[in-house]
Design a protein around this motif. Sequence first.
Motif, PDB file in Angstrom:
ATOM      1  N   THR A 187      -5.192  -1.421   6.506  1.00  0.00           N
ATOM      2  CA  THR A 187      -3.831  -1.959   6.566  1.00  0.00           C
ATOM      3  C   THR A 187      -3.161  -1.769   7.917  1.00  0.00           C
ATOM      4  O   THR A 187      -2.082  -2.312   8.152  1.00  0.00           O
ATOM      5  CB  THR A 187      -2.958  -1.276   5.502  1.00  0.00           C
ATOM      6  N   ALA A 202      -4.040  -9.306   1.223  1.00  0.00           N
ATOM      7  CA  ALA A 202      -5.490  -9.108   1.273  1.00  0.00           C
ATOM      8  C   ALA A 202      -6.174 -10.417   1.641  1.00  0.00           C
ATOM      9  O   ALA A 202      -6.570 -11.198   0.775  1.00  0.00           O
ATOM     10  CB  ALA A 202      -5.992  -8.595  -0.067  1.00  0.00           C
ATOM     11  N   PRO A 235       0.816  -1.212   0.000  1.00  0.00           N
ATOM     12  CA  PRO A 235       0.000   0.000   0.000  1.00  0.00           C
ATOM     13  C   PRO A 235       0.855   1.269   0.000  1.00  0.00           C
ATOM     14  O   PRO A 235       1.939   1.307   0.592  1.00  0.00           O
ATOM     15  CB  PRO A 235      -0.798  -0.129   1.299  1.00  0.00           C
ATOM     16  N   PHE A 254       1.433  -6.080   2.631  1.00  0.00           N
ATOM     17  CA  PHE A 254       0.060  -6.297   3.074  1.00  0.00           C
ATOM     18  C   PHE A 254      -0.569  -7.374   2.204  1.00  0.00           C
ATOM     19  O   PHE A 254      -0.526  -7.293   0.974  1.00  0.00           O
ATOM     20  CB  PHE A 254      -0.756  -5.009   2.970  1.00  0.00           C
ATOM     21  N   TYR A 269      -7.203  -1.720  -6.188  1.00  0.00           N
ATOM     22  CA  TYR A 269      -5.990  -0.959  -5.906  1.00  0.00           C
ATOM     23  C   TYR A 269      -5.537  -0.263  -7.181  1.00  0.00           C
ATOM     24  O   TYR A 269      -5.919  -0.632  -8.291  1.00  0.00           O
ATOM     25  CB  TYR A 269      -4.871  -1.850  -5.354  1.00  0.00           C
ATOM     26  N   ASP A 295      -4.812   3.897   9.136  1.00  0.00           N
ATOM     27  CA  ASP A 295      -5.529   3.299   8.015  1.00  0.00           C
ATOM     28  C   ASP A 295      -6.269   2.070   8.542  1.00  0.00           C
ATOM     29  O   ASP A 295      -5.640   1.113   9.003  1.00  0.00           O
ATOM     30  CB  ASP A 295      -4.534   2.901   6.927  1.00  0.00           C
TER      31      ASP A 295
END
Length: 518
Positions: free
Chosen positions: A168, A99, A23, A97, A110, A165
């Motif tokens: 994340t 998902a 991210p 990160f 994204y 955030d």
Amino acid sequence: MQIEMLYYPQAVREDMGPTATIPYSHYWTFNHEENHDNFAGADHLDFDYQLSGMESELVSGADSKYNIDDIIQSRTAHDVRMRDAVTNTGWPLVQPFEAAPLRAGSVVLYSHNTFHRGNHRRDDWRTWQDNPRFMWRFWLYRTTDPVSAGSAPPAEVHWNSPGMDPLTNIDLSEAGEDITVVWRYHHYWMKTGQTPPPRPGISVISPEERKKEADRLFAQLHAKYDEAEPARIGAAYKLASMGDTALAVRLMGQALYDDRESVRRAATYGLIAVGPDATNTFLEATTSPVKWVRKGGVYALGDASPLNDEVLQAVITRLRTDPSVYIRSVAAGTLGCLGRRAIGTSVGESLVPACLNALVQSLSREENRLCMSRAQGRSIKFVRPTDDCDVCEGNGIDYGLARFEPVRSAVRENALWSIVILCSHGTKIIGSALESTVVALKEVIREDKNVICVGFAMDALNRLANLRPEDEEALPLVIDLQKNLPKILEESPMQSWEALVRGGLNAGKLSDYQLPSQ
């Protein structure tokens, strides 16, 4: 702005190797054009990972060399190396990160420029056959420009305390001004389609202080090494929003010709953030003897400039005559962006047919080529430019159908991408270019060996048949196109139904199509 959407029809557990992303990495990148590195993505965080052959080693599965506990706990040499590669960028906020977990039917969205890569599974390999992991990947892009919803500009956002955030768990309070100035620009543009006003407080400083600040930012724009990428980009956006457009354009216009790709990249972004006032700088750049400067100029015209005769002719000249396939492909994309902006702002709208004519004419000149990985017998990540093509055009695929071949053409594909955009607003906008556009699209659907070109052509033709403003009456040519669209689409052995339905095709009538046997 381009978005990737991943759709997972089945549930994805954390140990099933979900897509790995980084991210906030989409604001920055590495030098890749001059080096002809074909993917400025996750692989280039540690390119020796590719060169050493580590990428081809099995991390998990029956033939893995790793201990099962190390696989489960992400302690393998592969895992450590990828984590270290992210940390070693030195970029703020970025961290790996994954998902997951995801419910069946989940989507992940994204930016197309976010660093991402495939991952390895950490569950029991003996269950894989009965519990497969797969996804459908979609590429989403704008066919309309954002326009302001009202007369009042959006309120200034206080970027100094964004908090955590929630997705994340990245602490955004660590974002400095070199990051928040980028957020400020993009937030304003997405709300209005325009460049934001000068930064708060900048207008009260004296001319002498402003000049001193500009010189400091110009030096920061030239900071060295990959870890300084956020500083360079931040400096460019600060120059663009410092309240002295002429000074910003002069300094970044100078940087646009710098020998270093990283400096030119930051200058290009900053000049785009200035907006239409940078148009003359971009026009001059399109005539440079230096390929990379021409590319920057023609690209930036598409992102920032109004559509007028001078801009149109500059871009068409690059599309027609530039010896670089790369630049011709960028010019093709720029025509779509210029036309899209003209339709959204009504500035230069009468020139949209000329944009379409230039794109259609390019289809008769440009050729598909055997994809470089096949032609050169190597991974797509290692292919090199040739006398025929100076840019990696991507892998080719034929889906096992005799009609198609593993060929690509960056120019043809970008031209058709732009045609899709311009065909999304009704036929009145297209004007005199309508008939030649329909003829060209039919020919691509009927004869092209490049499946990507065929998909774009179907999408564009379908939009012409089905999308138009409510107050626009369908022309006889469009009525005929609607009637014959099933027959036209059936000339291809495969169709992209999702895109076609999204482009206006009546989903309830799909059963009317008689598809050829495969």
